[in-house]
Write an enzyme that holds these catalytic residues in place. Structure first.
Site, PDB file in Angstrom:
ATOM      1  N   GLN A  38       0.855  -0.196  -4.740  1.00 57.18           N
ATOM      2  CA  GLN A  38      -0.465   0.412  -4.991  1.00 57.18           C
ATOM      3  C   GLN A  38      -0.244   1.761  -4.791  1.00 57.18           C
ATOM      4  O   GLN A  38       0.407   2.413  -3.952  1.00 57.18           O
ATOM      5  CB  GLN A  38      -1.323  -0.193  -3.832  1.00 57.18           C
ATOM      6  N   ARG A  46     -15.334  -0.947   2.215  1.00 60.55           N
ATOM      7  CA  ARG A  46     -15.074   0.192   3.083  1.00 60.55           C
ATOM      8  C   ARG A  46     -15.125   1.634   2.307  1.00 60.55           C
ATOM      9  O   ARG A  46     -14.981   2.840   2.851  1.00 60.55           O
ATOM     10  CB  ARG A  46     -13.438   0.113   3.303  1.00 60.55           C
ATOM     11  N   THR A  64      -5.539   2.289  -7.447  1.00 55.56           N
ATOM     12  CA  THR A  64      -6.621   2.385  -6.674  1.00 55.56           C
ATOM     13  C   THR A  64      -7.812   3.407  -7.173  1.00 55.56           C
ATOM     14  O   THR A  64      -7.315   4.617  -6.923  1.00 55.56           O
ATOM     15  CB  THR A  64      -6.487   2.204  -5.252  1.00 55.56           C
ATOM     16  N   HIS A 111     -13.231  -2.400  -2.137  1.00 52.81           N
ATOM     17  CA  HIS A 111     -12.154  -2.018  -1.156  1.00 52.81           C
ATOM     18  C   HIS A 111     -12.503  -2.806   0.298  1.00 52.81           C
ATOM     19  O   HIS A 111     -12.514  -2.201   1.380  1.00 52.81           O
ATOM     20  CB  HIS A 111     -12.215  -0.484  -1.077  1.00 52.81           C
ATOM     21  N   GLY A 123     -13.896 -10.337   0.965  1.00 50.69           N
ATOM     22  CA  GLY A 123     -14.716 -11.499   1.434  1.00 50.69           C
ATOM     23  C   GLY A 123     -14.279 -12.858   1.465  1.00 50.69           C
ATOM     24  O   GLY A 123     -14.860 -13.807   1.601  1.00 50.69           O
ATOM     25  N   SER A 153     -13.230  -5.047  -7.175  1.00 51.82           N
ATOM     26  CA  SER A 153     -12.980  -4.795  -5.632  1.00 51.82           C
ATOM     27  C   SER A 153     -14.114  -3.531  -5.249  1.00 51.82           C
ATOM     28  O   SER A 153     -14.049  -2.703  -6.103  1.00 51.82           O
ATOM     29  CB  SER A 153     -11.596  -4.416  -5.480  1.00 51.82           C
ATOM     30  N   TYR A 172      -2.243   5.766  -4.921  1.00 54.54           N
ATOM     31  CA  TYR A 172      -3.195   6.723  -4.847  1.00 54.54           C
ATOM     32  C   TYR A 172      -2.904   7.888  -5.539  1.00 54.54           C
ATOM     33  O   TYR A 172      -1.580   8.279  -5.483  1.00 54.54           O
ATOM     34  CB  TYR A 172      -3.804   7.116  -3.422  1.00 54.54           C
ATOM     35  N   SER A 179       0.852  -1.189  -0.291  1.00 54.58           N
ATOM     36  CA  SER A 179       0.053   0.049   0.008  1.00 54.58           C
ATOM     37  C   SER A 179       0.899   1.237  -0.083  1.00 54.58           C
ATOM     38  O   SER A 179       1.724   1.158   0.648  1.00 54.58           O
ATOM     39  CB  SER A 179      -0.894  -0.018   1.342  1.00 54.58           C
ATOM     40  N   LYS A 217      -7.595  -1.037  -9.873  1.00 55.04           N
ATOM     41  CA  LYS A 217      -8.126  -1.601  -8.777  1.00 55.04           C
ATOM     42  C   LYS A 217      -9.339  -0.768  -8.198  1.00 55.04           C
ATOM     43  O   LYS A 217      -9.348   0.225  -7.871  1.00 55.04           O
ATOM     44  CB  LYS A 217      -7.084  -2.048  -7.609  1.00 55.04           C
TER      45      LYS A 217
END
Ligand code: FNR
Length: 407
Positions: free
Chosen positions: A169, A299, A197, A296, A329, A294, A171, A148, A272
């Protein structure tokens, strides 16, 4: 559950990380790993739910809530797991299955199984070694580690201890130069792909974090961003992370940002956080080499559909032009098999790795990956599949013209 006094305010000293880490524990539990089975305080850790329960007992409430929680009413969070449970497996018998082979590749890089480590923030809240422990666990399992942006350990230190494949990953920050710098550093540090993401132009409201005034204890920071002046959360009431995202992440994300990224890096770009077939296709047409279906981990947008529901649409829309992975999950090997049956190339797991880290650092995360590997192996045997290419949508229907048996 008692809260360790002052977990948010531990004093940083020469052993800043250690001090901060100790401050978020509820107390020491004895972990041992004998005969391939983990135990905590002599309770066996047989599955992912055991690790989640043990992690809950280990962590301060604020940290457990941050890791476990979802947005608003946590409907998507619950439905992610329920979605995999609802799918039923019409297994094939008398299939003459010998030893299973679950090795595959992701963007051409070999992995020993289609179970990958998702990017999750702030691993030093889970264990002292933080992201390095998670990277080593992925290395031991011979699988992909995705780091991340929001790690408590700088990417240079983590990637130095991670094996291939290792991806970064990203942002997109409001400040383009900060984003550019992160990408250049990731390239130099050995990252082999950039995972962009796209489902977080703002942070979904996680009410547990609002109530708990979630922030990083003194001594922990967003290490990748510290040299760029963005290493700390703003001082606010409520969630410090939400305030950080509001202050720093680019809100008006568009396909032009994806174009910019693809032009700015020599590395393949993975997108993602996709929830729709048309977005997936468009992202691939704009240069994404893979898509992660995804939400997230429930979230971000609450009441977004479970990823098990989204996956077939994305596979059908874009599976012919890029690789498709899925997360959210996944708690059993049979969930992995179902995702592959729908058409995913691989799955990523987020919270299970965090639970492993909380309970026993690198060893716990490695054991979590081995539990999932063993369960996938068993599900393949019982479904009549010796290799990943035997797994298909036929498994989700009582009869199917594409079933290997009628082929
Ligand atoms: C995440 N996730 C995430 N995703 C991302 O792209 N960058 C990040 O920094 C984080 N951070 C993060 C922290 C925590 C505590 C969680 C639980 C999740 C989302 C993550 O990559 C993944 O999509 C989900 O975790 C998958 O769902 P499961 O496996 O946790 O159910």
């Amino acid at each position: 559950m008692s809260r360790p006094p002052g977990w948010l305010h531990s004093r940083a000293g020469g052993t800043a990380g250690t001090t901060a880490w100790r401050a978020v524990r509820q107390g020491c539990r004895r972990y041992n790993f004998a005969g391939g089975l983990g135990h905590v305080d002599s309770e066996p850790l047989v599955n992912i739910a055991d690790y989640a329960r043990a992690a809950r007992r280990t962590l301060a409430k604020e940290v457990f809530d941050y890791y476990e929680g979802g947005a608003l009413d946590e409907i998507t969070l619950r439905e992610n797991s329920a979605g995999w449970e609802k799918l039923k497996l019409y297994y094939r018998v008398l299939a003459d299955v010998g030893p299973r082979d679950m090795s595959t590749t992701v963007l051409g890089q070999p992995v020993s199984m289609p179970i990958l480590v998702a990017p999750t923030a702030f691993h030093k809240l889970a264990c002292e070694e933080g992201e390095v422990a998670a990277a080593k666990a992925a290395r031991a399992a011979e699988t992909l580690f995705v780091l991340s942006s929001l790690s408590n350990t700088a990417m240079e230190s983590v990637f130095a201890q991670a094996a291939s494949p290792r991806w970064f990953q990203l942002y997109i920050y409001k400040d383009r130069e900060i984003t550019r710098e992160l990408v250049k550093r990731a390239e130099a540090a050995g990252a082999e792909a950039i995972v962009l993401t796209v489902d977080a132009p703002g942070l979904g409201t996680r009410e547990r974090d609002t109530r708990n005034n979630f922030r990083l204890p003194d001594g922990l920071a967003v290490e990748n961003l510290a040299p760029l002046g963005k290493g700390n959360f703003p001082e606010v009431k409520g969630s410090g992370l939400a305030a950080y995202v509001r202050a720093n992440f680019k809100e008006d994300l568009g396909f032009d940002d994806l174009d910019w990224l693809c032009q700015s890096t020599r590395l393949p770009v993975v997108v993602k956080g996709v929830c729709r077939g048309d977005d997936a296709r468009r992202a691939a047409e704009h240069g994404a080499k893979a898509i992660v279906v995804s939400n997230h981990g429930g979230r971000q947008l609450d009441t977004a559909p479970a990823t098990s529901e989204v996956l077939p649409h994305v596979v059908d829309a874009a599976g012919d032009i890029c690789e498709i992975y899925v997360d959210g999950g996944i708690r059993r090997g049979s969930d992995v098999l179902k995702a592959l049956a729908v058409g995913a190339r691989a799955v990523l797991v987020g919270r299970p790795i965090l639970w492993g880290l909380c309970v026993a650092g690198e060893q716990g995360a490695a054991h979590v990956l081995e539990i999932l590997r063993r369960e996938l192996d068993e599900a393949m045997l019982l479904c009549g599949c010796a290799k990943l290419s035997d797994i298909g949508r036929w498994l989700l229907r009582p009869s199917d013209p594409l079933s290997p048996i009628s082929a």
